[in-house]
Design an enzyme around this catalytic site. Structure first.
Site, PDB file in Angstrom:
ATOM      1  N   LEU A 274      -3.379  -7.422  -7.735  1.00  0.00           N
ATOM      2  CA  LEU A 274      -4.200  -5.455  -7.325  1.00  0.00           C
ATOM      3  C   LEU A 274      -3.040  -4.766  -6.855  1.00  0.00           C
ATOM      4  O   LEU A 274      -2.570  -4.892  -5.958  1.00  0.00           O
ATOM      5  CB  LEU A 274      -5.280  -6.093  -6.759  1.00  0.00           C
ATOM      6  CG  LEU A 274      -6.266  -4.753  -6.727  1.00  0.00           C
ATOM      7  CD1 LEU A 274      -6.568  -3.729  -7.938  1.00  0.00           C
ATOM      8  CD2 LEU A 274      -6.849  -4.117  -5.820  1.00  0.00           C
ATOM      9  N   GLU A 275      -2.640  -3.941  -7.552  1.00  0.00           N
ATOM     10  CA  GLU A 275      -1.866  -2.849  -7.264  1.00  0.00           C
ATOM     11  C   GLU A 275      -2.625  -1.592  -6.765  1.00  0.00           C
ATOM     12  O   GLU A 275      -3.495  -0.646  -7.519  1.00  0.00           O
ATOM     13  CB  GLU A 275      -0.964  -2.472  -8.502  1.00  0.00           C
ATOM     14  CG  GLU A 275       0.663  -1.992  -7.731  1.00  0.00           C
ATOM     15  CD  GLU A 275       1.452  -1.739  -9.575  1.00  0.00           C
ATOM     16  OE1 GLU A 275       1.480  -1.628  -9.969  1.00  0.00           O
ATOM     17  OE2 GLU A 275       2.522  -1.101  -8.893  1.00  0.00           O
ATOM     18  N   ILE A 276      -2.877  -1.255  -5.731  1.00  0.00           N
ATOM     19  CA  ILE A 276      -2.778  -0.188  -5.565  1.00  0.00           C
ATOM     20  C   ILE A 276      -2.191   1.634  -5.072  1.00  0.00           C
ATOM     21  O   ILE A 276      -1.075   0.701  -4.754  1.00  0.00           O
ATOM     22  CB  ILE A 276      -4.431   0.038  -4.073  1.00  0.00           C
ATOM     23  CG1 ILE A 276      -5.223  -1.082  -4.297  1.00  0.00           C
ATOM     24  CG2 ILE A 276      -4.896   0.821  -2.975  1.00  0.00           C
ATOM     25  CD1 ILE A 276      -6.048  -1.432  -3.203  1.00  0.00           C
TER      26      ILE A 276
ATOM     27  N   THR B  39       4.918  -1.489  -9.878  1.00  0.00           N
ATOM     28  CA  THR B  39       5.147  -2.798 -11.357  1.00  0.00           C
ATOM     29  C   THR B  39       5.293  -2.624 -13.111  1.00  0.00           C
ATOM     30  O   THR B  39       6.041  -3.082 -13.189  1.00  0.00           O
ATOM     31  CB  THR B  39       3.806  -4.082 -11.354  1.00  0.00           C
ATOM     32  OG1 THR B  39       2.258  -3.178 -12.097  1.00  0.00           O
ATOM     33  CG2 THR B  39       3.612  -4.377 -10.321  1.00  0.00           C
TER      34      THR B  39
END
Lengths: 431, 700
Positions: free
Chosen positions: B446-448, B484
């Site tokens: 998960l990219e926050i 990403t």
């Protein structure tokens, strides 16, 4: 887990002096009876559930000489249902000669089915809808419904609808050996897929109840039951005539053994290290029970001497505090004994501050009943446990004990599969 | 440290053996949820040579051999994690009892760290489980639950976990386990309990067949081929494991133990092992909340959009017992999303990892609806609507009109800058980006994304939710494509360039997978969706200019026109059909590529150069993200690239790769490509700095 709710639900309400409340009708137990409880597969083997239920209902009428038409409602409990008599209450009532204008319904709540039947009856009377209600329960383990497999049932139902010979043949052609494997009634809970005996063994382990403790408790149950039987205290029993066989008038599962013999048994569920055995568990039992529940004023008006006030509820300790009662005020305890391990675990839980704080959200323990007031005439381990019939047996027995022992308050509690529990406070009526 | 533990252990063991009154022994851990989690990796990391590591292995081997050959029986009582050295310890004992607690998992995960089970594991496992199962356990490193372990013959006896009693259930469970294990140990000493179990017919047949040397040779060969196919020869550990097993089985224990120890030492010195250990430790670091405890726990959550992503987010949320509203605009969309969640859970039930009852209970946390009812009580909203700024603004305004003041608004977008989305918000401090990867229930990352206005508490909350959903989390700064997508876009564009230059989709795939990417670039375009790829390439192209050039986006656009949108439309670079397993190249796409054909400069178009062109653009963009502060540190960069984009795990991520490959070597290559193609290959300043000073490393 069974014991959690068992304790939470077994609270009871009352005022210090009496269970009667101003503005609310007093509900009383007029009489309670049961057929002898027999081990499954013995003398009752060829009967059906409604036969036993009918026996209990007729026995109740005979003992009370109560006019059938004065019964406003009938509620009956059952667990493993005979599919031919799914509303067993109605079948038994009609067979026992009750009016076809008296409605009857069947309830199911595992081992507390007849407790729930009584609770329903009390509600109907207290709310003024009825004056006299018969509640009871029946269980018949000598015969249980064994079904075809789902695949087979599906094929048979399709076969019914198939119009042409070709369609029928093609359906029959799809028959496989696996279709023929029958389905037994569930021995495990649907939601947890765990068997009761397995659960009881884990429960005993969680509370550190040893095999020895369990065997000793089971032995106590049998010894006390034998004594009660010999002294003629089990007066709730009504004779049952089995067609073509003898008149049955005694429970047949009471068998005091020795600790040595009991210790030889292997664990029945968790092998090899479990502690629950056939000897410290209740056994499969056939039997039925029935009680007559009325409003106090109507009972007195009809010339009956009610035995006890009833106050069923679903939780112990909070209401205890509210009513100003403590366990010390209770004179007779009747707890359901499904497994010795389960009873002892429950008693340990009631004595545990950790359990009270972590599982009940209470500051301190409830306290456990003293053994000298506890199940003095035997229990489900020795008398037998026809699942849905046990609740009425407990209530009638506590009423009889209060009379015999001269006590005022009795407490009935029972647990059931599915993590539910039931409790009832019973107060002796003034003689 | 583990060394101290080993010494203590030997002391206790010697005491046990020295006392003739002790007839049997039980090994148990009083630590809740953990038997032995394995050796301390740092012990290996500090070793300077293969010989030093081999010595560690030999010490472990000797200790466990002493237990195995002990005159009194040993019972291992296992509750909780029993991994690596812990499991090797347990299997050296004569009898194993395990609890069926959910925390009880057994595994030999060394292969995932580029190592092998170095304390006799490669020698005992085949004897215990048979060659095929032993290879499966050691080569996959997979986790085995207690009941499965019982079936496999890895443990002898299992006990059920207990409910609450008069003390903490786990504390009591450990006591109970001890009681049962002590009973077994006494039984073993008195010979009333036997270790041998009856073998089934299948087991007997298998044993007989594997007794034939020729058959065993075939097994080694098949396993080796399988490993080579899956690893492309990029991972040395699995081959070393096979070698150690083979040595033991074919040449006897002395040789087996020797090869195990030597190979263990060799493996510990490989860059692959360093890379995998780095990933493991990075993953542990990315499973922590560095932003503190949020002021309020998110107890109810709403997801907007029941598409693939939305439903996936809902699934991983209800899975952890969080009440979740799934809102869509159409009943069809909602039904599809609901089915997706059901299928995800039902697949778990089919695999028996949950019961059907647990499936139903989990599903009861999901509420599908078309309106905003109940939004006044939710603590967080995650939108997963169409990737279009005006639509995102519309839903943001709608949502803000109904949610309570404390509620967080998270946007699941793969490329739209969060600050642009937050521009429409009345409370930008409550707006954050949560970029999930598809399929959400399988992809760990998960990219926050935080903007300069996002509050720390909002970030803490988003991280807490992600951790609850079981995610590995990187927190990055805002900007087009964040981290990403920004690394992915130039790689895809370069892939298109390579396709235009006449390298076929299949060849391109094999070159990328040959470098260690799990999925080839052509397949990746199809999986992501040609339309999505075009969208991202164009958007980021606008934002970053010619650095994102190279391939022609019109290739993708023409594909979309012809309906080649990738796997979801049945055609993309490949043709997809349910029947055929072997996918065929889409001739329609080949024609388009011919129309856009470019001549490949021969100097930079060999297979290896093609690989490095792809990788260098990826790595350069990652380095730029670190240089610009989008990335807080190289660890998160490596984790994001490997877990979100499939950067080769054997290289450990772009920064680990730079450390081991050498920034200077990559810069040299990039300069060659720059000469041939232009500034998309210009190395960034950070790369140049690291190239200039080879002692500079991203990872200490």
């Amino acid at each position: 887990y069974v014991f959690t709710t068992f304790i939470k639900l077994s609270e009871f309400t009352k005022s210090k002096k009496t269970l009667s409340k101003p503005g609310v009708r007093n509900v009383v137990l007029v009489e309670g009876v049961r057929t002898p409880f027999l081990q499954a597969g013995t003398t009752y083997a060829d009967l059906m559930a409604h036969d036993l239920a009918r026996g209990a209902l007729q026995g109740l009428l005979n003992r009370t000489a109560f006019p059938k038409e004065a019964v406003d409602y009938i509620v009956y409990g059952t667990v493993i249902q005979e599919v031919k008599t799914s509303n067993v209450a109605r079948e038994a009532a009609l067979g026992a000669g009750f009016s076809d204008k008296t409605p009857a319904h069947t309830v199911t709540m595992a081992c507390i089915s007849s407790n729930q039947a009584m609770t329903t009856a009390v509600g109907l009377v207290a709310s003024g809808q009825c004056d006299a209600v018969v509640a009871g329960g029946v269980e018949f383990m000598s015969d249980v419904p064994i079904r075809h497999s789902r695949k087979m049932r599906k094929m048979m139902l399709s076969l019914n609808r198939a119009r042409t010979l070709g369609a029928r043949l093609s359906l029959l052609g799809s028959l496989r050996l696996s279709h023929l494997v029958p389905e037994l009634p569930a021995v495990s809970e649907f939601s947890t897929a765990e068997m009761m005996g397995h659960s009881a063994d884990r429960l005993a382990a969680a509370f550190g109840i040893s095999r020895l403790d369990q065997d000793e408790f089971a032995l106590r149950s049998h010894v006390l039951a034998k004594k009660a039987q010999d002294e003629g205290l089990l007066t709730d029993i009504v004779d049952f005539k089995v067609p073509g066989k003898d008149i049955v008038s005694k429970d047949n599962g009471i068998r005091p053994s020795t600790m040595e013999q009991m210790s030889k048994l292997k664990p029945a569920f968790i092998k090899p290290h479990g502690t629950v055995t056939a000897a410290n568990s209740s056994y499969l039992t056939d039997g039925a029970s029935a009680v007559l529940i009325m409003s106090e004023e109507k009972a007195l008006a009809m010339g009956y001497k009610p035995k006890a006030y009833l106050s069923p509820t679903y939780a112990i300790p909070k209401v205890l505090e509210r009513s100003g009662l403590t366990l010390a005020d209770i004179d007779a305890f009747e707890f359901h004994e499904a497994f010795a391990g389960q009873v002892l675990a429950n008693l340990t839980a009631m004595e545990s501050d950790w359990f009270a704080q972590n599982c009940m959200g209470r500051k301190a323990k409830v306290g456990a009943p003293p053994m000298e007031k506890f199940n003095l005439w035997g229990g489900s381990l020795s008398l037998g446990h026809p699942f849905a019939a046990t609740g009425c047996r407990l209530v009638t027995m506590v009423a009889h004990r209060l009379k015999k022992e001269g006590g005022q308050y009795g407490l009935v509690a029972a647990c059931a599969a599915g993590g539910q529990g039931h409790a009832m406070l019973v107060e002796a009526c003034p003689q | 440290g583990s060394e101290q533990l080993q010494d203590d252990m030997m002391e206790v063991l010697n005491e046990v053996w020295g006392n003739s009154a002790v007839k049997s022994a039980v090994i148990i851990s009083t630590k809740p949820g953990c038997f032995i989690a394995g050796a301390n990796i740092d012990m290996i990391k500090v070793c300077k040579s293969a010989e030093e590591v081999s010595k560690l292995s030999k010490e472990g081997q000797m200790m466990f051999e002493k237990i195995e050959k002990s005159p009194i029986p040993f019972v291992a009582a296992v509750n909780g994690t029993c991994m690596g050295g812990g499991l090797e310890f347990a299997i050296a004992c004569h009898y194993r009892v395990a609890t069926k607690s959910k925390k009880t998992v057994m595994a030999l995960p060394e292969v995932m760290l580029g190592l092998l089970p170095g304390a006799g594991g490669t020698q005992r496992m085949p004897k215990m489980l048979g060659l095929p199962t032993a290879f499966d356990v050691m080569l996959t490193g997979r986790s085995i639950r207690a009941d499965k372990a019982k079936k496999m013959g890895l443990v002898h006896h299992v006990i059920d976990p207990l409910g609450p009693g008069v003390k903490d259930p786990e504390e009591r469970l450990i006591e109970y386990l001890e009681e049962v294990a002590v009973g077994v140990a006494k039984g073993l000493a008195k010979k009333t309990v036997t270790v041998e179990k009856k073998k089934g017919l299948m087991q007997k047949v298998q044993d007989a067949v594997l007794g034939i040397p020729l058959v065993r040779n075939q097994v080694y060969k098949t396993v080796t081929q399988k490993v080579m196919k899956q690893t492309k020869g990029l991972y040395p550990a699995p081959l070393s494991i096979i070698e150690a097993v083979q040595a033991g089985v074919e040449k006897g224990p002395a040789e087996g133990y020797h090869v195990e120890a030597v190979n263990f030492g060799k493996l510990a010195m490989t860059p692959e092992s360093r890379a995998l250990i780095g990933l493991y430790q990075g993953q542990v670091a990315c499973k922590k909340n560095n932003f503190g405890k949020p002021e309020r726990e998110v107890k109810s959550l709403a997801v907007l959009g029941a598409g693939l992503m939305g439903a996936g987010i809902a699934q991983v949320t209800v899975d952890k017992g969080v009440a979740t509203i799934l809102k869509d605009t159409t009943t069809e969309g909602l039904a599809r999303g609901h089915d997706q969640v059901y299928k995800g859970l039902n697949d778990k039930a089919k695999k028996k990892s949950i019961t059907t009852f647990e499936r139903d209970m989990t599903l009861s946390f999901l509420k599908g609806q078309l309106d905003y009812s109940g939004f006044e009580k939710v603590d967080m909203v995650i939108e997963a609507v169409f990737e279009d700024l005006s639509i995102k603004h519309k839903v943001l305004k709608e949502v803000e009109a109904v949610i309570p003041p404390h509620c967080i608004f998270a946007s699941n977008t793969s490329a739209l800058p969060i600050r642009e989305i937050a521009a429409a918000s009345k409370r930008p401090e409550k707006v954050i980006g949560m970029h999930y990867f598809s399929p959400v229930d399988k992809m760990q990352l998960l990219e926050i994304i935080t903007t300069d206005k996002t509050s720390k508490d909002t970030t803490a909350s988003a991280v807490a939710v992600g951790l609850k959903q079981g995610k590995v989390i990187i927190v990055v700064g805002d900007g087009p494509g964040f981290y990403t997508t920004r690394c992915l876009a130039p790689t895809l564009v370069e892939g298109i360039r390579i396709l235009q230059e006449g390298v076929g989709p299949k060849k391109l795939d094999s070159l990328t997978t040959g470098f260690g990417f799990p999925v080839g670039v052509s397949t990746l375009i199809d999986e992501v969706g040609v339309d999505v790829a075009a969208h991202v390439a164009e958007d980021l192209g606008k934002a970053f200019g010619s650095r994102f050039g190279g391939g022609n986006v019109d290739v993708l656009k023409t594909m979309i026109q012809k309906g080649f949108k990738g796997r979801k439309s049945g055609k993309g670079c490949y043709v997809y059909s349910a029947k055929k397993k072997d996918k065929q190249v889409n001739s329609g796409t080949e024609e388009i590529l011919k129309a856009f054909k470019l001549t490949a400069p021969p100097a930079v178009s060999g297979d290896e150069d093609v690989q490095y062109r792809l990788v260098s653009r990826f790595v350069n963009e990652a380095a730029l993200c670190l240089q610009e502060g989008i990335l807080a540190d190289p660890v998160q960069g490596d984790i994001g690239a490997v877990f979100g984009l499939g950067f080769p795990p054997c290289l450990g991520g772009p920064f680990r790769f730079l450390d081991s490959f050498g920034a200077d070597k990559l810069v040299q290559k990039m300069k060659r490509y720059e000469d041939a193609y232009g500034n998309q290959f210009t190395p960034c300043q950070l790369l140049l700095d690291y190239a200039k000073d080879p002692s500079k490393k991203f990872h200490k």
